[in-house]
Design a protein around this motif. Structure first.
Motif, PDB file in Angstrom:
ATOM      1  N   CYS A   1      -5.714 -17.933 -22.262  1.00 56.87           N
ATOM      2  CA  CYS A   1      -5.448 -18.729 -21.098  1.00 56.87           C
ATOM      3  C   CYS A   1      -5.638 -17.981 -19.785  1.00 56.87           C
ATOM      4  CB  CYS A   1      -3.931 -19.202 -21.207  1.00 56.87           C
ATOM      5  SG  CYS A   1      -3.470 -19.967 -22.568  1.00 56.87           S
ATOM      6  N   ARG A   2      -5.907 -16.633 -19.758  1.00 52.55           N
ATOM      7  CA  ARG A   2      -6.268 -15.920 -18.680  1.00 52.55           C
ATOM      8  C   ARG A   2      -7.716 -16.064 -18.351  1.00 52.55           C
ATOM      9  NH1 ARG A   2      -2.003 -11.206 -18.109  1.00 52.55           N
ATOM     10  NH2 ARG A   2      -0.368 -11.905 -19.341  1.00 52.55           N
TER      11      ARG A   2
ATOM     12  N   TYR B   1       0.724 -19.157 -27.705  1.00 49.78           N
ATOM     13  CA  TYR B   1       0.335 -19.620 -26.217  1.00 49.78           C
ATOM     14  C   TYR B   1       0.357 -21.197 -26.361  1.00 49.78           C
ATOM     15  CZ  TYR B   1      -4.606 -20.454 -27.791  1.00 49.78           C
ATOM     16  OH  TYR B   1      -5.647 -20.538 -28.671  1.00 49.78           O
TER      17      TYR B   1
ATOM     18  N   GLU C   1      -0.654 -10.961 -23.910  1.00 51.61           N
ATOM     19  CA  GLU C   1      -0.291 -12.238 -23.920  1.00 51.61           C
ATOM     20  C   GLU C   1      -0.968 -13.298 -23.368  1.00 51.61           C
ATOM     21  OE1 GLU C   1       3.818 -12.435 -23.181  1.00 51.61           O
ATOM     22  OE2 GLU C   1       4.443 -10.884 -24.468  1.00 51.61           O
ATOM     23  N   ARG C   2      -1.087 -14.437 -24.099  1.00 52.06           N
ATOM     24  CA  ARG C   2      -1.825 -15.388 -23.568  1.00 52.06           C
ATOM     25  C   ARG C   2      -3.101 -15.072 -22.969  1.00 52.06           C
ATOM     26  NH1 ARG C   2      -0.577 -16.611 -19.001  1.00 52.06           N
ATOM     27  NH2 ARG C   2      -0.818 -19.240 -18.985  1.00 52.06           N
TER      28      ARG C   2
ATOM     29  N   GLN D   1       2.162 -25.631 -29.188  1.00 51.18           N
ATOM     30  CA  GLN D   1       1.882 -24.180 -29.263  1.00 51.18           C
ATOM     31  C   GLN D   1       0.900 -23.936 -30.362  1.00 51.18           C
ATOM     32  OE1 GLN D   1       5.461 -21.174 -29.053  1.00 51.18           O
ATOM     33  NE2 GLN D   1       4.957 -21.423 -31.209  1.00 51.18           N
TER      34      GLN D   1
ATOM     35  N   ASP E   1      -1.767 -24.744 -21.312  1.00 54.02           N
ATOM     36  CA  ASP E   1      -2.291 -23.600 -20.510  1.00 54.02           C
ATOM     37  C   ASP E   1      -3.800 -23.299 -20.736  1.00 54.02           C
ATOM     38  OD1 ASP E   1       0.322 -23.540 -19.549  1.00 54.02           O
ATOM     39  OD2 ASP E   1       0.830 -21.364 -20.780  1.00 54.02           O
ATOM     40  N   LEU E   2      -4.210 -23.523 -21.959  1.00 50.56           N
ATOM     41  CA  LEU E   2      -5.544 -23.172 -22.301  1.00 50.56           C
ATOM     42  C   LEU E   2      -6.094 -24.334 -21.700  1.00 50.56           C
ATOM     43  CD1 LEU E   2      -7.624 -21.594 -23.963  1.00 50.56           C
ATOM     44  CD2 LEU E   2      -7.315 -23.304 -25.842  1.00 50.56           C
TER      45      LEU E   2
ATOM     46  N   PHE F   1       1.925 -13.475 -31.181  1.00 52.43           N
ATOM     47  CA  PHE F   1       1.311 -13.858 -29.629  1.00 52.43           C
ATOM     48  C   PHE F   1       0.976 -15.482 -29.582  1.00 52.43           C
ATOM     49  CE2 PHE F   1       1.114  -9.455 -29.652  1.00 52.43           C
ATOM     50  CZ  PHE F   1       1.263  -8.893 -28.338  1.00 52.43           C
TER      51      PHE F   1
ATOM     52  N   TRP G   1      -1.537 -19.968 -31.689  1.00 50.40           N
ATOM     53  CA  TRP G   1      -1.440 -18.621 -31.608  1.00 50.40           C
ATOM     54  C   TRP G   1      -2.766 -18.108 -31.515  1.00 50.40           C
ATOM     55  CZ3 TRP G   1       3.470 -16.727 -32.821  1.00 50.40           C
ATOM     56  CH2 TRP G   1       4.453 -17.831 -33.026  1.00 50.40           C
ATOM     57  N   GLN G   2      -2.661 -16.888 -31.004  1.00 50.56           N
ATOM     58  CA  GLN G   2      -4.034 -15.991 -30.733  1.00 50.56           C
ATOM     59  C   GLN G   2      -3.904 -14.775 -31.718  1.00 50.56           C
ATOM     60  OE1 GLN G   2      -3.495 -14.759 -26.513  1.00 50.56           O
ATOM     61  NE2 GLN G   2      -3.099 -12.802 -27.166  1.00 50.56           N
TER      62      GLN G   2
END
Length: 282
Positions: free
Chosen positions: A178-179, A111, A174-175, A102, A115-116, A109, A104-105
């Motif tokens: 990663c989006r 992520y 959020e995330r 894990q 996922d990244l 928050f 943090w952004q």
């Protein structure tokens, strides 16, 4: 203050982001000195754009201005082999250890690094290591450089959205990283450790250029794309550019340490010390 943040978020995110970003790409390629001069004058009304460091030229297009080179010698690179330098001019964002996969952004928050990266196994080398988020504003120098002498081993391109990556959006979406559209650049340092640079595009960022692959990554090029690479780069050597402001997230394995003073809000220039390598690695 909250009203200003709400307005900023609405104007930069609650719009057809992908369509506007593609339009910006087309506009930035319009070749007209008169149009470009007027667009730069408008740009300066909203940012602290300073072109005094750029190689003197008359810009034929906004793209030329976005991707401008600097006069030689303006970004000295720390030559010490035990130092990993900043790959770009930036404002330091969230940074710290990678714990249980894990990162943090922004405060509150988190992520998942997996996922990244798009694949869990690509994030595994950085468990127990560190990450640093480097945000390039729209007015900054947009080229990025090798933080150490290294070999670029592999590049993954993941298409995605184009949310704004400013602090206001990072506290609300959020995330977010990663989006968004992004690339994952895996590098093996001459000293041995493997690191990763993750350039993340944002609203109005029309493309990401990587010189090692001679490829232009953009929203019209749907991913994922896996690109093996075997390119040697020297410390400070130019690796590519963004067409607007964006973010680069640096990941390193256990043993690296942040240089004193690297913390959120700190402004840093390409070539300045960012981290130190593990003892015995050099």
């Amino acid at each position: 203050m909250l009203l200003q943040e709400d307005l900023n978020f609405l104007l930069t995110n609650r719009i057809p982001r992908v369509a506007v970003t593609r339009l910006m790409g087309r506009i930035s390629r319009i070749r007209s000195r008169t149009f470009t001069r007027l667009a730069i004058a408008l740009w300066r009304l909203f940012t602290d754009l300073d072109l005094s460091e750029a190689v003197p030229q008359r810009y034929e297009s906004l793209q030329q201005c976005f991707t401008r080179a600097l006069r030689p010698g303006l970004r000295p690179v720390d030559p010490r082999p035990e130092v990993l330098t900043s790959p770009c001019d930036a404002i330091v964002g969230a940074c710290g250890p990678v714990v249980a996969g894990q990162v943090w952004q922004a405060k509150g928050f988190p992520y998942a690094a997996a996922d990244l990266f798009g694949q869990a196994e690509r994030a595994e080398p950085f468990e127990g290591g560190r990450f640093v988020t480097l945000r390039l504003t729209s007015s900054m120098y947009h080229r990025f450089h090798a933080p150490h002498k290294a070999r670029i081993d592999h590049v993954s391109y993941l298409s995605g959205d184009v949310w704004n990556v400013n602090p206001i959006a990072l506290k609300r979406v959020e995330r977010l990283f990663c989006r968004n559209e992004r690339a994952v650049i895996r590098m093996t340092l001459e000293a041995g450790p493997v690191i990763a640079l993750v350039p993340v595009a944002a609203v109005l960022v029309a493309s990401i250029r990587l010189h090692a692959l001679d490829v232009l990554m953009h929203l019209g090029w749907p991913g994922p794309h896996e690109m093996p690479c075997n390119a040697q780069v020297d410390k400070g050597e130019e690796m590519g550019w963004f067409e607007h402001g964006s973010t680069i997230i640096v990941f390193v394995p256990a043993g690296f340490e942040l240089v004193k003073g690297i913390e959120p809000g700190r402004r840093i220039r390409m070539g300045e010390p960012l981290m130190t390598l593990p003892t015995g690695a050099v």
